[in-house]
Every structure is written in C-alpha cells, then in structure tokens.
Design a protein around this motif. Structure first.
Motif, PDB file in Angstrom:
ATOM      1  N   PHE A   9      -9.679 -34.430 -17.286  1.00 27.87           N
ATOM      2  CA  PHE A   9      -9.938 -35.111 -17.883  1.00 27.87           C
ATOM      3  C   PHE A   9     -10.724 -36.245 -18.683  1.00 27.87           C
ATOM      4  N   ASP A  23      -5.696 -31.590 -12.390  1.00 25.02           N
ATOM      5  CA  ASP A  23      -6.106 -32.166 -14.349  1.00 25.02           C
ATOM      6  C   ASP A  23      -6.999 -33.383 -14.540  1.00 25.02           C
ATOM      7  N   GLY A  31      -1.923 -26.328 -13.990  1.00 21.39           N
ATOM      8  CA  GLY A  31      -1.654 -27.135 -14.181  1.00 21.39           C
ATOM      9  C   GLY A  31      -1.862 -27.662 -15.680  1.00 21.39           C
ATOM     10  N   VAL A  32      -1.614 -28.585 -16.176  1.00 26.80           N
ATOM     11  CA  VAL A  32      -2.470 -28.835 -17.302  1.00 26.80           C
ATOM     12  C   VAL A  32      -3.753 -28.342 -18.697  1.00 26.80           C
ATOM     13  N   TYR A  33      -4.383 -28.484 -18.400  1.00 21.60           N
ATOM     14  CA  TYR A  33      -5.599 -28.079 -18.441  1.00 21.60           C
ATOM     15  C   TYR A  33      -5.590 -26.421 -18.245  1.00 21.60           C
ATOM     16  N   ASP A  69       2.534 -34.478  -9.776  1.00 18.90           N
ATOM     17  CA  ASP A  69       2.707 -33.382 -10.375  1.00 18.90           C
ATOM     18  C   ASP A  69       2.556 -32.304  -9.174  1.00 18.90           C
ATOM     19  N   SER A  98      -4.567 -22.987 -11.214  1.00 20.89           N
ATOM     20  CA  SER A  98      -4.135 -22.768 -12.796  1.00 20.89           C
ATOM     21  C   SER A  98      -2.766 -23.015 -13.713  1.00 20.89           C
ATOM     22  N   ASN A 157      -7.070 -25.257 -15.126  1.00 21.04           N
ATOM     23  CA  ASN A 157      -8.324 -25.308 -14.251  1.00 21.04           C
ATOM     24  C   ASN A 157      -8.091 -24.868 -13.287  1.00 21.04           C
TER      25      ASN A 157
END
Length: 389
Positions: free
Chosen positions: A114, A110, A101-103, A192, A99, A105
């Motif tokens: 996307f 990510d 990550g950028v989003y 990342d 979790s 989840n």
C-alpha cells in the motif's frame, strides 16, 4: 539426592500456585475442546483467548516484580520490552500470510504494498522462520535492556530519575513506531494474521494450545524468579534494594547485579508480548504507550510488591476488573477507577493483597507453632532457664 535448582526453592504457597496454574492451563483448553457448546462447564473460545491475555499480563507483572519488588528498580518502560517481543512475533506471523493478503504479494506485507515499497527491508529478513522470530523475541528486548541498563546503572541513575528515563525511552519508541516509513505498519501496526507454525491462528485448537503454552511460560517464569529470589543472588538484590550504598561499600558490584536482573526481566516481558500477539490478533504502537507501563506497575502494587504470586494475581484481578467495567456504562470512568484503586491500595493495603495476607497470617502461624515447639523442648528435656538468684 539434591533437588533441582528450579524446584528446591518452592514452599507450600509457591507449589500451590504452580499446581493451580498447571490445572488451569489443562482444564480450560479441555473444557473448550471436549465439552459440547451450551454445556454449563464449556469455556467459549473467546474466553480462552481472553484468559490467555491475562496470563501474558501475569508474566509481564512477574518481570516487573522481579526488578521492583526485589531490586528496587522502578521501571515505567517495561511495556516497551513487552511490545518489542510482540512485534518480533507479529513480523513472523505477517511473513506467514504470503500471497493470501489483500494485494496477493508473496513477499511484502499488505501495508508495504500500500505504501509502494519495492522490496523487503533488511531487518525483516529471516522472519519467515519461526526460530529466528523466537530468537529475536529474547534478543531484541534483552539487548535494548542491556544497553540501556549499562548506561544508566554505570552512571548510578536511581530512583525517580531512572523511572523518568525509562518512560522517556518508551515514549521515543512509541513515536518511532508510529511512523509509516519505519517499516512496522505505522499507526495500524501488524494484524490480519493467518497461521502460526502451519496452524490456523483462529482455530479453537490453536487458541487452546496458545493458552496452554502461556500457562507453561508463566510457570517457567515463576520458577526462574523463585530460584533467583531465594538464592544468594536474591539476598544481594534485596540488599541493593534496601541499602544500595552500603552493599556497594561491602564490595559487591551493584551495577552488575542490577544489569543482570534488568536484562532478564526484559526478556521475560518480551516472551509475554510474543505470546500475547497471536491470541489478541494485533500489535500496534499503542502498546508502547507509557500509560500501559504505569498500569502494569499498578498490577504489581495491587497484588503485592515483592511476593511474585501477588504480582501475577494483581495482573489477573485488575485486568478482569478492567474487562468488566469497560463493557458497561462505567467505561468512560475506568481510568479514574484505576487511579482510585491505586490510591486506596497505597493507603489501606501498602503491601498489596498477598503482602497484607502474609503479614496477617504470619503471627497466627507463629502462635500455632509455639506450643508445638514448647512441647518438643519439654520432650527433649529442655526447660525454661532458671532466674539468677
């Protein structure tokens, strides 16, 4: 007591190489972690990661030298096995982000969020466990090499034709991994990364440990290669390289020998890729580029084909030169310089750096040993034979 199979094949040069790699693998991390910043002998963290990348390239060069230098299989697609091992490790590292990550989840990486993926693909299952990823690092490149080699060697494809189809295989994988719907991040690849085995992948201690593991993997790969090339198996491989038809007529199953060494070489390349990814921080389809595989062959040619030590040395020397020249005004001309280097080595040093040194040193050692042999013969009462009257 009979020495161990991995150590009984070591001569003086091989022992020196193993000790040198072990010393570098210990001293560089200790210098980075224990000495204060600004010290003359302190190795910065970015250099630890850079030299770790060179060590991974040395393992890849060893895998190529094993099949090209000792079995005569010129593979222009070994970058594919290197990249597949890297992707296997990258998938594990992506699953460790969770979790963070950028989003946010916890399951999907990510790039899948996307692209509006609603669930994790089946081939990503299990990569949240390190042992699964480590198994895939060996299994995926090894299985691909086994299937490819079984078809190619059974059909008796050799020489330039084999080199072309290995390059075609690499290019096909490049195109496949570029696709966004393939499930591996498309053009951007996997990046990342956060953790590996619970440790921050960017931390100095983690980078030092990865460098040490890379040096250990290089030593193990070198010992395995030495054990093979100095055994009866190695003699058969050299016979296949020098006279494949004659070796086949003598009753040897040439295809089985080539398939074994090709598969083992692919597994070694996969391990190199798996160690490469956490130190570099990214894996993308550019690693499948045929130019990368050709460049790896140049490392082996520069260092010395059929010497093992020369292959590892060539990988480090060429990549250090690449780092040096691509950071200045000569950067646009690096590929021309690399091509010129290969031409010069082919014309002036056809045996490579180590091979040329060995050919220069052997007569000197023979002349040095001949007086000792003559004196020993005189002490034993053995003289020169009398001429027949």
């Amino acid at each position: 007591m009979t020495p161990h199979i991995l150590t009984r094949s070591l001569d003086r040069a091989a022992t020196a190489f193993v000790l040198l790699v072990a010393a570098v693998g210990v001293l560089i991390p200790l210098s980075n972690l224990l000495l204060p910043q600004g010290s003359m002998f302190q190795v910065p963290t970015y250099l630890v990661a850079l030299w770790g990348k060179y060590v991974c390239y040395a393992i890849l060069a060893l895998s190529i030298d094993l099949i090209w230098g000792y079995c005569g299989i010129l593979s222009l697609g070994h970058g594919a096995f290197f990249a597949l091992g890297g992707y296997a490790m990258g998938m594990y590292l992506m699953r460790q982000i969770g979790s963070r990550g950028v989003y946010g989840n916890p399951i999907l990486p990510d790039f899948m969020v996307f692209l509006n993926w609603d669930k994790l693909p089946w081939y990503w299952y299990g990569f949240d466990k390190f042992w699964v990823a480590a198994l895939m690092v060996l299994l995926v490149p090894g299985l691909l090499a086994f299937c490819f080699g079984w078809l190619a060697f059974r059909s008796r494809v050799t020489g330039v034709y084999l080199s072309i189809i290995t390059q075609a295989m690499t290019y096909a994988l490049l195109l496949a991994f570029f696709r966004n719907d393939f499930g591996f991040g498309g053009n951007n690849g996997l990046t990342d990364f956060k953790d590996i085995l619970g440790f921050n992948v960017q931390a100095e201690g983690t980078r030092a440990a990865l460098f040490l593991l890379s040096c250990l993997a290089l030593i193990i790969a070198f010992l395995i290669c030495r054990a093979i090339v100095t055994s009866k198996l190695g003699k058969v491989l050299i016979a296949v390289r020098d006279a494949e038809s004659r070796t086949r007529f003598l009753g040897y199953r040439v295809e089985s020998y080539k398939l074994f060494v090709f598969t083992l070489s692919a597994c070694m390349a996969g391990v190199a890729g798996a160690l490469y990814v956490p130190q570099v921080g990214i894996i993308n389809p550019s690693e499948f580029a045929p130019g990368n595989s050709i460049e790896a062959v140049i490392w082996v040619a520069v260092g010395g084909r059929g010497t093992l030590i020369g292959a590892a040395l060539g990988a480090v020397v060429v990549n250090y030169a690449k780092t040096f020249f691509t950071s200045g005004p000569l950067a646009p001309y690096w590929l021309f310089m690399l091509g010129a280097l290969f031409i010069l080595v082919t014309l002036l040093l056809p045996k490579g750096i180590v091979g040329t040194f060995n050919s220069w040193w052997e007569p000197i050692r023979a002349r040095r040993n001949s007086p000792d042999a003559e004196s020993a013969a005189r002490e034993d009462g053995v003289g020169a034979p009398n001429l027949a009257e």
